[in-house]
Structure formats: C-alpha cells, structure tokens
Design a protein around this motif. Structure first.
Motif, PDB file in Angstrom:
ATOM      1  N   VAL A   1      16.064  45.419  74.921  1.00 12.38           N
ATOM      2  CA  VAL A   1      16.554  44.496  75.941  1.00 12.38           C
ATOM      3  C   VAL A   1      15.713  43.228  75.965  1.00 12.38           C
ATOM      4  O   VAL A   1      16.234  42.119  76.112  1.00 12.38           O
ATOM      5  N   THR A   2      14.410  43.354  75.775  1.00 15.83           N
ATOM      6  CA  THR A   2      13.539  42.186  75.746  1.00 15.83           C
ATOM      7  C   THR A   2      13.880  41.286  74.555  1.00 15.83           C
ATOM      8  O   THR A   2      13.966  40.064  74.700  1.00 15.83           O
ATOM      9  N   ILE A   3      14.069  41.892  73.397  1.00 15.72           N
ATOM     10  CA  ILE A   3      14.413  41.115  72.203  1.00 15.72           C
ATOM     11  C   ILE A   3      15.760  40.433  72.380  1.00 15.72           C
ATOM     12  O   ILE A   3      15.933  39.265  72.011  1.00 15.72           O
ATOM     13  N   LEU A   4      16.716  41.143  72.964  1.00 14.27           N
ATOM     14  CA  LEU A   4      18.025  40.545  73.185  1.00 14.27           C
ATOM     15  C   LEU A   4      17.967  39.390  74.173  1.00 14.27           C
ATOM     16  O   LEU A   4      18.688  38.406  74.033  1.00 14.27           O
ATOM     17  N   SER A   5      17.108  39.506  75.168  1.00 12.52           N
ATOM     18  CA  SER A   5      17.020  38.421  76.147  1.00 12.52           C
ATOM     19  C   SER A   5      16.351  37.179  75.552  1.00 12.52           C
ATOM     20  O   SER A   5      16.657  36.061  75.943  1.00 12.52           O
ATOM     21  N   VAL A   6      15.446  37.374  74.604  1.00  9.06           N
ATOM     22  CA  VAL A   6      14.785  36.243  73.953  1.00  9.06           C
ATOM     23  C   VAL A   6      15.694  35.616  72.887  1.00  9.06           C
ATOM     24  O   VAL A   6      15.706  34.404  72.716  1.00  9.06           O
ATOM     25  N   ALA A   7      16.463  36.460  72.190  1.00 13.80           N
ATOM     26  CA  ALA A   7      17.354  35.964  71.136  1.00 13.80           C
ATOM     27  C   ALA A   7      18.509  35.187  71.757  1.00 13.80           C
ATOM     28  O   ALA A   7      18.804  35.302  72.939  1.00 13.80           O
ATOM     29  N   LYS A   8      19.153  34.413  70.926  1.00 16.26           N
ATOM     30  CA  LYS A   8      20.282  33.611  71.391  1.00 16.26           C
ATOM     31  C   LYS A   8      21.566  34.444  71.349  1.00 16.26           C
ATOM     32  O   LYS A   8      22.444  34.240  70.526  1.00 16.26           O
ATOM     33  N   VAL A   9      21.666  35.434  72.262  1.00 13.23           N
ATOM     34  CA  VAL A   9      22.833  36.290  72.361  1.00 13.23           C
ATOM     35  C   VAL A   9      23.625  35.846  73.583  1.00 13.23           C
ATOM     36  O   VAL A   9      23.046  35.546  74.624  1.00 13.23           O
ATOM     37  N   THR A  10      24.949  35.824  73.443  1.00 11.95           N
ATOM     38  CA  THR A  10      25.760  35.406  74.585  1.00 11.95           C
ATOM     39  C   THR A  10      25.600  36.401  75.724  1.00 11.95           C
ATOM     40  O   THR A  10      25.251  37.566  75.516  1.00 11.95           O
TER      41      THR A  10
END
Length: 67
Positions: free
Chosen positions: A4-13
C-alpha cells in the motif's frame, strides 16, 4: 503495508489504488476466515498448508533475488 505504501508513492490512479487495496483486504480477510474454520486437529491439512506457505515464500524470495 509495504504494498500500500509503494502504491501510494507510485503514480497509480485513485480508482486502481482503491481496487487493489480492496482486493488485498478481501483476500487476506477470506484467508483468515478459512484459516479459522479449519480444524487444528488435522495434521495432514496443517502439513499441506505449511508446505504451501514455505514453497510460496521460497519462490518469492528466489524470484526477487534472481530477478
């Protein structure tokens, strides 16, 4: 938490982020319910579960180290 942390940092919609988090929550919750409902007295089932967990963990570790 790491995913979840990686997804929040990445440019995911935002919609993709919510779908991924919902899928993870449902799969982990379902696994918990299945684990609670299985009788602890079945040694064969415990052995198969443990082998599956160790095999999956080993695969991920080797895939990440080699990859």
């Amino acid at each position: 938490m790491a995913i979840v942390t990686i997804l929040s940092v990445a440019k995911v919609t935002q919609l993709s982020f919510l779908l991924i988090v919902a899928f993870l929550s449902l799969s982990l919750g379902g696994s918990l319910l299945i684990g609670e409902s299985v009788q602890a007295s079945s040694l064969k089932l415990q052995a198969l579960s443990t082998r599956g967990a160790i095999g999956t963990l080993s695969f991920v570790i080797f895939h990440e180290v080699i990859g």
